[in-house]
Design a protein around this motif. Structure first.
Motif, mmCIF file in Angstrom:
data_model
loop_
_atom_site.group_PDB
_atom_site.id
_atom_site.type_symbol
_atom_site.label_atom_id
_atom_site.label_comp_id
_atom_site.label_asym_id
_atom_site.label_seq_id
_atom_site.Cartn_x
_atom_site.Cartn_y
_atom_site.Cartn_z
ATOM 1 N N TRP A 142 0.822 -1.206 0.000
ATOM 2 C CA TRP A 142 0.000 0.000 0.000
ATOM 3 C C TRP A 142 0.861 1.264 0.000
ATOM 4 N N ALA A 143 1.940 1.250 0.763
ATOM 5 C CA ALA A 143 2.821 2.418 0.784
ATOM 6 C C ALA A 143 3.430 2.664 -0.590
ATOM 7 N N THR A 144 3.836 1.574 -1.252
ATOM 8 C CA THR A 144 4.404 1.710 -2.602
ATOM 9 C C THR A 144 3.379 2.278 -3.567
ATOM 10 N N ALA A 145 2.138 1.800 -3.462
ATOM 11 C CA ALA A 145 1.084 2.299 -4.349
ATOM 12 C C ALA A 145 0.800 3.776 -4.109
ATOM 13 N N VAL A 146 0.719 4.170 -2.813
ATOM 14 C CA VAL A 146 0.438 5.579 -2.493
ATOM 15 C C VAL A 146 1.577 6.478 -2.970
ATOM 16 N N VAL A 147 2.817 6.088 -2.669
ATOM 17 C CA VAL A 147 3.967 6.888 -3.096
ATOM 18 C C VAL A 147 4.021 6.990 -4.618
ATOM 19 N N ALA A 148 3.731 5.877 -5.300
ATOM 20 C CA ALA A 148 3.744 5.893 -6.767
ATOM 21 C C ALA A 148 2.671 6.832 -7.303
ATOM 22 N N ALA A 149 1.466 6.770 -6.691
ATOM 23 C CA ALA A 149 0.385 7.644 -7.166
ATOM 24 C C ALA A 149 0.752 9.115 -6.990
ATOM 25 N N VAL A 153 1.493 11.960 -10.016
ATOM 26 C CA VAL A 153 0.811 13.259 -10.121
ATOM 27 C C VAL A 153 1.837 14.396 -10.187
ATOM 28 N N VAL A 154 2.809 14.350 -9.265
ATOM 29 C CA VAL A 154 3.839 15.393 -9.254
ATOM 30 C C VAL A 154 4.636 15.368 -10.550
ATOM 31 N N GLN A 155 4.968 14.168 -11.006
ATOM 32 C CA GLN A 155 5.750 14.041 -12.238
ATOM 33 C C GLN A 155 4.963 14.559 -13.444
ATOM 34 N N ALA A 156 3.665 14.256 -13.484
ATOM 35 C CA ALA A 156 2.845 14.718 -14.607
ATOM 36 C C ALA A 156 2.722 16.239 -14.610
ATOM 37 N N VAL A 157 2.521 16.804 -13.422
ATOM 38 C CA VAL A 157 2.419 18.268 -13.334
ATOM 39 C C VAL A 157 3.745 18.926 -13.726
ATOM 40 N N GLY A 158 4.849 18.382 -13.204
ATOM 41 C CA GLY A 158 6.146 18.951 -13.555
ATOM 42 C C GLY A 158 6.441 18.826 -15.034
ATOM 43 N N ALA A 159 6.091 17.677 -15.631
ATOM 44 C CA ALA A 159 6.323 17.493 -17.063
ATOM 45 C C ALA A 159 5.432 18.418 -17.885
ATOM 46 N N TRP A 160 4.212 18.720 -17.394
ATOM 47 C CA TRP A 160 3.306 19.612 -18.132
ATOM 48 C C TRP A 160 3.891 21.020 -18.219
ATOM 49 N N THR A 161 4.502 21.454 -17.145
ATOM 50 C CA THR A 161 5.101 22.799 -17.164
ATOM 51 C C THR A 161 6.352 22.849 -18.024
ATOM 52 N N ALA A 162 6.904 21.667 -18.337
ATOM 53 C CA ALA A 162 8.149 21.629 -19.122
ATOM 54 C C ALA A 162 7.901 21.136 -20.538
ATOM 55 N N ARG A 163 6.626 21.248 -21.008
ATOM 56 C CA ARG A 163 6.346 20.801 -22.366
ATOM 57 C C ARG A 163 7.208 21.555 -23.357
ATOM 58 N N TRP A 190 12.976 13.672 -11.079
ATOM 59 C CA TRP A 190 13.055 13.028 -9.769
ATOM 60 C C TRP A 190 11.877 12.092 -9.510
ATOM 61 N N GLY A 191 10.776 12.321 -10.150
ATOM 62 C CA GLY A 191 9.664 11.374 -10.061
ATOM 63 C C GLY A 191 10.050 10.012 -10.602
ATOM 64 N N GLU A 192 10.810 10.020 -11.695
ATOM 65 C CA GLU A 192 11.278 8.743 -12.238
ATOM 66 C C GLU A 192 12.237 8.060 -11.273
ATOM 67 N N ARG A 193 13.077 8.836 -10.591
ATOM 68 C CA ARG A 193 14.007 8.232 -9.624
ATOM 69 C C ARG A 193 13.250 7.569 -8.471
ATOM 70 N N VAL A 194 12.175 8.212 -8.014
ATOM 71 C CA VAL A 194 11.369 7.615 -6.941
ATOM 72 C C VAL A 194 10.752 6.300 -7.413
ATOM 73 N N LEU A 195 10.263 6.265 -8.637
ATOM 74 C CA LEU A 195 9.680 5.026 -9.170
ATOM 75 C C LEU A 195 10.739 3.936 -9.289
ATOM 76 N N GLN A 196 11.959 4.332 -9.599
ATOM 77 C CA GLN A 196 13.042 3.342 -9.644
ATOM 78 C C GLN A 196 13.296 2.738 -8.265
#
Length: 666
Positions: A142-149, A153-163, A190-196
């Motif tokens: 559950w912790a992995t799922a919550v952290v991933a979610a 979200v953070v990664q998507a928002v950050g990537a949107w600002t860097a389109r 850094w979102g990708e690093r967390v997923l790694q």
């Protein structure tokens, strides 16, 4: 209503849009001709890998519709196919993918790819049965799922600002520095690093499950770890040699390993293959590193350096590496078995410890069956041994029970000779082939030792049976002689004495000389009759067979000059046992009266737990010993002939006790 059949249909229906998106992505990519496609084909990677994962997920769902791993793989395939479609659509809108709607589609592709990447940790945490390892890992899931979610979200928002160019370069793995990237772009990276890190957690769970697993589950995990190791190896080497395009084939080992684990895990012994691969890879790294270090060190000390001319250094390093290879391999294999195949390691350790105890005499071959039962964790395991003629015997040398067809008979051979047969449940051999093979191969030496003991027990039993038959034949002959004496010679002597007495009375007063001779003859006949009666007492009396041991002993002791305290079981015993007890009590009491000058005599015969215990006690002079040819030695031999135990307790001036333990089946 949700049924397995509906789940299977849905699994294949889920694969259909993945295939449609993948085909569309390939068509769009071919039409657009994105300049970077030769170096990093995101469209092709998404389309190909998405198609493969969607089909693999559908196959797993079709086989195990209630297993969550198949659904995770299928959804991951759909996400990757969607990523490929978004990339392909961006190509058609803007070959550079940096402006307008094309940048948005690149962002969508990147986000779908990150979601697909985030599906890896839950898959590893749930593989292969769709459940977490145990209670403690459920919070981790559950912790992995919550952290991933949150990370997505953070990664998507950050990537949107860097389109734009930065995100396109990042998505294509071309960005070398974040210095020129927009501020929000760091969140995407850094979102990708967390997923790694989540992948590392999932891998730890998979390894932990593998260490605890047995049987089918262990084989499945072995295939998955083999596939994962192959994928990591391809990515590690491929990025250096080929570049990012290696992603096209990197998933092949992992997908193949997962598919075989779920559908054909018995194809090969993947567990052994995995452990050997780890051992030899580690061994290679250690030997190469040790060789280089040693050669360089020796060459430096010798002043030659580490070059082609440093023949002494190279030769010394080669010799050291060759000498260390086999011990190092055995040590690595043992440590790997201890860490990742603990059950097999415990079984081998237990059998090896028993072998050492067998050598130092602290264990006996009869304990081997219990050791194997503990090693294989099955109390129904049974061991029997081969005789030279092919027949089977148990630990005691008795004929073994017939083999049941619902169980597996595993033959153990040494030097081409069959020595033992281990009977076990078929489910154990099918679920734990490595454990069974390791335990039995390690137990070959003690099994051979136990087989020799069992054969010796068979020969001893044959000798004991032969001695028992001799005793039985002797007892039968004594009974016949006693009957002949009682019914024949004694009766005729008594009749002759009576007739002579009648003749003596008729001649009285007429022929004194003849009367005197007749009187002498009668006295001699009476002496002869007494000797015959004494002889008859040395053989088995008829009352023993007719009335039993208690009556026979009361009869014989009633004629002794001293009273005897008798405590004799009233139960009937086998004829051989009754005869042995009668001789033992009769001879023991006679010897005590003749040699020990006792004041009190006692005899007890008790039957309990398949044995008869006999004790004959006097309070006489003591000091009795077993003398060759003596009466006590004869009693000891007779007791031993029927498999009994005989003991004399006779301290000087403290009386004598004769003790015998006789086997008695009834």
């Amino acid at each position: 209503m949700w049924t397995a059949q509906r789940a299977r249909v849905l699994g294949w229906q889920l694969a259909a849009p993945s295939l449609l998106l993948a085909v569309t992505a390939l068509v769009l990519d071919t039409a657009g001709g994105w300049p970077q496609v030769a170096a990093e084909p995101p469209t092709v990677v998404g389309a190909v890998n998405g198609t493969v994962l969607a089909l693999v997920g559908a196959l797993i769902i079709d086989h195990q519709p209630r297993n969550g791993t198949g659904w995770i793989i299928s959804v991951t395939g759909l996400l990757l196919a969607g990523m490929g479609f978004c990339d392909g659509l961006a190509v058609t809108l803007d070959p550079a993918g940096v402006a307008g709607p094309a940048a948005t589609w690149v962002w969508a592709a990147n986000t779908l790819g990150m979601i697909a990447f985030a599906a890896g940790p839950p898959l590893l945490l749930l593989f292969p049965d769709g459940r977490p390892l145990h209670g403690r890992w459920r919070p981790v899931l559950w912790a992995t799922a919550v952290v991933a979610a949150v990370t997505l979200v953070v990664q998507a928002v950050g990537a949107w600002t860097a389109r734009g160019p930065a995100l396109s370069a990042y998505h294509l793995s071309y960005i070398d520095s974040l210095a020129a990237a927009p501020a929000g772009f760091a969140f995407a990276v850094w979102g990708e690093r967390v997923l790694q890190l989540g992948w590392l957690v999932g891998l730890a769970a998979l390894v932990a499950r593998y260490r605890r697993a047995r049987g089918t589950l262990r084989q499945q995990l072995s295939w998955a770890l083999l596939g994962l190791g192959g994928t990591v190896l391809i990515l590690t080497v491929g990025y250096v040699v080929v570049g990012p395009g290696v992603q096209l084939v990197a998933l092949i080992p992992l997908v193949a390993g997962v598919l075989i684990a779920m559908r054909r895990h018995r194809l090969f012994d993947a567990d052994r293959l995995l452990r050997r691969a780890i051992v030899y890879i580690t061994l290679t790294v250690l030997l190469v590193g040790g060789f280089a270090t040693l050669a360089l060190g020796i060459g430096t000390v010798a002043g030659a350096g580490f070059d082609a001319g440093a023949s002494v250094a190279v030769a010394a390093a080669t010799l050291a590496a060759a000498a260390a290879a086999n011990p190092l391999r055995r040590g690595l294999q043992r440590q790997l078995d201890r860490r990742f195949d603990h059950h097999t390691w415990q079984a081998i350790t237990a059998v090896e410890a028993f072998t050492r105890h067998l050598r130092d005499g602290s264990a006996t071959p009869r304990n081997l069956t219990g050791v194997l039962q503990a090693a294989l964790a099955d109390p129904s395991v049974r061991v029997v041994y081969y005789l030279p003629d092919g027949s089977l015997i148990d630990d005691d040398g008795h004929p073994a029970e017939p083999h049941r067809p619902d169980r597996l008979a595993q033959v153990v051979s040494v030097g081409g000779r069959r020595i033992a047969l281990v009977d076990m449940p078929r489910t154990l051999a099918e679920a734990e082939p490595r454990l069974v093979e390791a335990a039995l191969s390690t137990a070959a030496l003690p099994l051979e030792n136990a087989a020799l003991h069992a054969r010796a027990a068979t020969q001893l039993a044959e000798v004991q049976d032969s001695r028992r038959r001799i005793v039985d034949a002797g007892d039968a002959e004594r009974r016949r002689i006693e009957r002949d004496l009682h019914d024949g010679a004694q009766q005729r002597l008594v009749a002759s004495i009576v007739r002579l007495r009648r003749l003596e009375r008729r001649l009285a007063g007429h022929d004194p000389q003849t009367v005197a001779e007749l009187d002498t003859t009668v006295n001699e006949l009476r002496t002869c009759l007494a000797e015959l009666r004494n002889l008859a007492r040395g053989v088995l009396p008829p009352v023993l067979a007719d009335e039993g041991l208690a009556v026979a002993l009361r009869t014989v002791t009633a004629r002794l000059p001293l009273p005897v305290d008798l405590d004799v079981t009233s139960a009937r015993l086998p004829p051989t046992v009754e005869a042995t007890v009668w001789f033992l009590v009769n001879e023991g009491l006679t010897n005590a009266i003749k040699h020990a000058q006792p004041g009190q005599l006692s005899a007890s015969v008790h039957h309990h737990s398949g044995h008869v215990r006999v004790e004959v006690t006097d309070d006489g002079a003591g000091g009795a010993t077993l003398a060759p040819g003596g009466g006590l030695q004869g009693l000891a031999d007779r007791v031993a002939a029927i498999g009994g135990r005989f003991e004399i307790r006779s301290p000087p001036a403290a009386g004598t006790t004769l003790v015998a333990e006789l086997p008695c089946a009834s």
